[in-house]
Design a protein around this motif. Structure first.
Motif, PDB file in Angstrom:
ATOM      1  N   UNK A  41      27.707  99.032  78.104  1.00  0.00           N
ATOM      2  CA  UNK A  41      26.967  98.952  76.847  1.00  0.00           C
ATOM      3  C   UNK A  41      25.863  97.903  76.947  1.00  0.00           C
ATOM      4  N   UNK A  42      26.199  96.744  77.479  1.00  0.00           N
ATOM      5  CA  UNK A  42      25.199  95.679  77.602  1.00  0.00           C
ATOM      6  C   UNK A  42      24.053  96.109  78.507  1.00  0.00           C
ATOM      7  N   UNK A  43      24.356  96.793  79.604  1.00  0.00           N
ATOM      8  CA  UNK A  43      23.298  97.262  80.502  1.00  0.00           C
ATOM      9  C   UNK A  43      22.365  98.227  79.790  1.00  0.00           C
ATOM     10  N   UNK A  44      22.936  99.130  78.990  1.00  0.00           N
ATOM     11  CA  UNK A  44      22.112 100.099  78.264  1.00  0.00           C
ATOM     12  C   UNK A  44      21.246  99.411  77.224  1.00  0.00           C
ATOM     13  N   UNK A  45      21.820  98.461  76.492  1.00  0.00           N
ATOM     14  CA  UNK A  45      21.072  97.767  75.446  1.00  0.00           C
ATOM     15  C   UNK A  45      19.955  96.925  76.057  1.00  0.00           C
ATOM     16  N   UNK A  46      20.219  96.292  77.194  1.00  0.00           N
ATOM     17  CA  UNK A  46      19.164  95.517  77.852  1.00  0.00           C
ATOM     18  C   UNK A  46      18.002  96.407  78.268  1.00  0.00           C
ATOM     19  N   UNK A  47      18.299  97.611  78.761  1.00  0.00           N
ATOM     20  CA  UNK A  47      17.222  98.543  79.108  1.00  0.00           C
ATOM     21  C   UNK A  47      16.424  98.948  77.871  1.00  0.00           C
ATOM     22  N   UNK A  48      17.117  99.130  76.748  1.00  0.00           N
ATOM     23  CA  UNK A  48      16.419  99.508  75.516  1.00  0.00           C
ATOM     24  C   UNK A  48      15.536  98.376  75.011  1.00  0.00           C
ATOM     25  N   UNK A  49      15.922  97.136  75.315  1.00  0.00           N
ATOM     26  CA  UNK A  49      15.116  95.987  74.910  1.00  0.00           C
ATOM     27  C   UNK A  49      13.941  95.751  75.857  1.00  0.00           C
ATOM     28  N   UNK A  50      14.059  96.229  77.078  1.00  0.00           N
ATOM     29  CA  UNK A  50      13.013  96.028  78.085  1.00  0.00           C
ATOM     30  C   UNK A  50      11.906  97.067  77.977  1.00  0.00           C
ATOM     31  N   UNK A  51      12.284  98.297  77.675  1.00  0.00           N
ATOM     32  CA  UNK A  51      11.322  99.408  77.655  1.00  0.00           C
ATOM     33  C   UNK A  51      11.178  99.974  76.248  1.00  0.00           C
ATOM     34  N   UNK A  52      10.039 100.578  75.991  1.00  0.00           N
ATOM     35  CA  UNK A  52       9.795 101.224  74.703  1.00  0.00           C
ATOM     36  C   UNK A  52      10.439 102.609  74.675  1.00  0.00           C
ATOM     37  N   UNK A  54      13.433 103.836  74.052  1.00  0.00           N
ATOM     38  CA  UNK A  54      14.725 104.069  74.692  1.00  0.00           C
ATOM     39  C   UNK A  54      15.788 104.134  73.601  1.00  0.00           C
ATOM     40  N   UNK A  55      16.513 105.224  73.568  1.00  0.00           N
ATOM     41  CA  UNK A  55      17.608 105.385  72.609  1.00  0.00           C
ATOM     42  C   UNK A  55      18.936 105.288  73.360  1.00  0.00           C
ATOM     43  N   UNK A  79      22.430 102.630  69.343  1.00  0.00           N
ATOM     44  CA  UNK A  79      21.707 103.190  68.199  1.00  0.00           C
ATOM     45  C   UNK A  79      22.553 104.146  67.368  1.00  0.00           C
ATOM     46  N   UNK A  80      23.331 104.983  68.015  1.00  0.00           N
ATOM     47  CA  UNK A  80      24.214 105.893  67.299  1.00  0.00           C
ATOM     48  C   UNK A  80      25.359 106.294  68.213  1.00  0.00           C
ATOM     49  N   UNK A  81      26.368 106.927  67.638  1.00  0.00           N
ATOM     50  CA  UNK A  81      27.581 107.187  68.401  1.00  0.00           C
ATOM     51  C   UNK A  81      28.093 108.601  68.151  1.00  0.00           C
ATOM     52  N   UNK A  82      28.844 109.097  69.113  1.00  0.00           N
ATOM     53  CA  UNK A  82      29.505 110.399  69.022  1.00  0.00           C
ATOM     54  C   UNK A  82      30.990 110.175  69.283  1.00  0.00           C
ATOM     55  N   UNK A  83      31.818 110.762  68.430  1.00  0.00           N
ATOM     56  CA  UNK A  83      33.271 110.695  68.631  1.00  0.00           C
ATOM     57  C   UNK A  83      33.804 112.110  68.756  1.00  0.00           C
ATOM     58  N   UNK A  84      34.496 112.381  69.854  1.00  0.00           N
ATOM     59  CA  UNK A  84      35.034 113.713  70.120  1.00  0.00           C
ATOM     60  C   UNK A  84      36.530 113.715  69.818  1.00  0.00           C
ATOM     61  N   UNK A  85      36.929 114.602  68.906  1.00  0.00           N
ATOM     62  CA  UNK A  85      38.360 114.673  68.562  1.00  0.00           C
ATOM     63  C   UNK A  85      38.611 115.865  67.642  1.00  0.00           C
ATOM     64  N   UNK A 113      18.836 110.910  80.009  1.00  0.00           N
ATOM     65  CA  UNK A 113      18.187 110.641  81.280  1.00  0.00           C
ATOM     66  C   UNK A 113      19.054 109.763  82.184  1.00  0.00           C
ATOM     67  N   UNK A 114      19.985 109.042  81.567  1.00  0.00           N
ATOM     68  CA  UNK A 114      20.855 108.135  82.318  1.00  0.00           C
ATOM     69  C   UNK A 114      22.199 108.074  81.600  1.00  0.00           C
ATOM     70  N   UNK A 115      23.272 108.151  82.374  1.00  0.00           N
ATOM     71  CA  UNK A 115      24.622 108.026  81.828  1.00  0.00           C
ATOM     72  C   UNK A 115      25.269 106.799  82.465  1.00  0.00           C
ATOM     73  N   UNK A 116      25.782 105.902  81.640  1.00  0.00           N
ATOM     74  CA  UNK A 116      26.475 104.713  82.118  1.00  0.00           C
ATOM     75  C   UNK A 116      27.930 104.776  81.688  1.00  0.00           C
ATOM     76  N   UNK A 117      28.827 104.484  82.613  1.00  0.00           N
ATOM     77  CA  UNK A 117      30.245 104.404  82.298  1.00  0.00           C
ATOM     78  C   UNK A 117      30.800 103.118  82.891  1.00  0.00           C
ATOM     79  N   UNK A 118      31.939 102.680  82.405  1.00  0.00           N
ATOM     80  CA  UNK A 118      32.638 101.595  83.082  1.00  0.00           C
ATOM     81  C   UNK A 118      33.245 102.109  84.375  1.00  0.00           C
TER      82      UNK A 118
END
Length: 263
Positions: A41-52, A54-55, A79-85, A113-118
């Protein structure tokens, strides 16, 4: 650019717990955001703060209870979330293949464009879902990423991968890609009060199998849990009572008896 981050709610058992059926009793469990996913999550948020433009979207497989964990990610900048159930997902014993099919359907829906997982989850420790997802959706991938840089046009990621024996691999990965994030890549932020307030109004979209174009076969698994028990433990430990000098004397006697030290 859109970044999809998979987020898992993991359970931690109390020191003293009881097993009920094939699981630990719910009253003995506490839930939290998976540690490795926090770094993603932190990696994704940092990218969103670095570039214009980015969702960041998070995706979670979990019941309504998991929304508290999801809000934690939203409060940190997602920015937003999806819950599958739904009932079929709830009734299934979700293995890696089933989770892969669910997340792949979310990828089809969101087209990131990019998927991040633990790298792994703290509860089962499989460490397989991210790479399995990349194979399913046909993305390039890199696992156990502990350093990440991107091209200015976000066409490529330059990553360091942690290998066995303390070796690091430096490699370039073309986007779109799946990266599994190792702890230590960054320092996850604490959710600010402002972020927590904003998270309450951010969207959490709920998807069942039907909304993802799937049926119950998507979560069918050949693996099932048949039992759970605490293994018996044996201990030959000797405990010494009394003051420190008394304990030291007793320990010395035992060591002499065992032949570890001489008279």
């Amino acid at each position: 650019m859109k970044i999809l981050v998979t987020v898992k709610e993991v359970a931690e058992a109390a020191d003293d717990f009881e097993i009920e059926g094939t699981d630990i009793g719910e009253q003995f469990l506490e839930y939290d955001l998976n540690e490795w996913d926090d770094y993603a999550v932190e990696a994704a948020v940092q990218l969103s703060e670095t570039y214009d433009d980015v969702e960041v979207v998070s995706a979670t497989i979990g019941p309504e209870r998991a929304e508290e964990t999801i809000r934690m990610a939203l409060a940190k900048g997602v920015d937003r979330a999806i819950r599958v159930w739904d009932d079929d997902v709830a009734a299934a014993d979700l293995d890696v293949a089933a989770k892969t099919r669910l997340f792949a359907a979310v990828v089809d829906e969101e087209e990131p464009d990019l998927v991040l997982t633990g790298v792994q989850a703290a509860d089962d420790g499989f460490g397989a879902t991210g790479v399995s997802l990349a194979d399913e959706i046909g993305f390039d991938w890199a696992a156990v990423v502990n350093h990440l840089e991107t091209e200015d046009d976000l066409s490529m990621a330059h990553v360091h991968r942690e290998l066995e024996g303390g070796i690091e691999e430096l490699t370039d990965v073309d986007l779109p890609a799946v990266l599994t994030i190792q702890t230590g890549l960054n320092e996850p932020r604490y959710a600010s009060l402002r972020g927590i307030r904003q998270a309450q109004s951010k969207e959490i979209a709920e998807f069942g199998l039907a909304e993802l174009g799937l049926d119950a076969d998507a979560v069918a698994s050949p693996i099932s849990r048949t039992g759970m028990y605490e293994p018996e433990t044996e201990s030959d430990a000797t405990y010494f009572d009394g003051a420190a000098d008394e304990q030291a004397a007793e320990l010395a006697d035992v060591l002499r008896e065992k032949g570890v030290v001489s008279e």
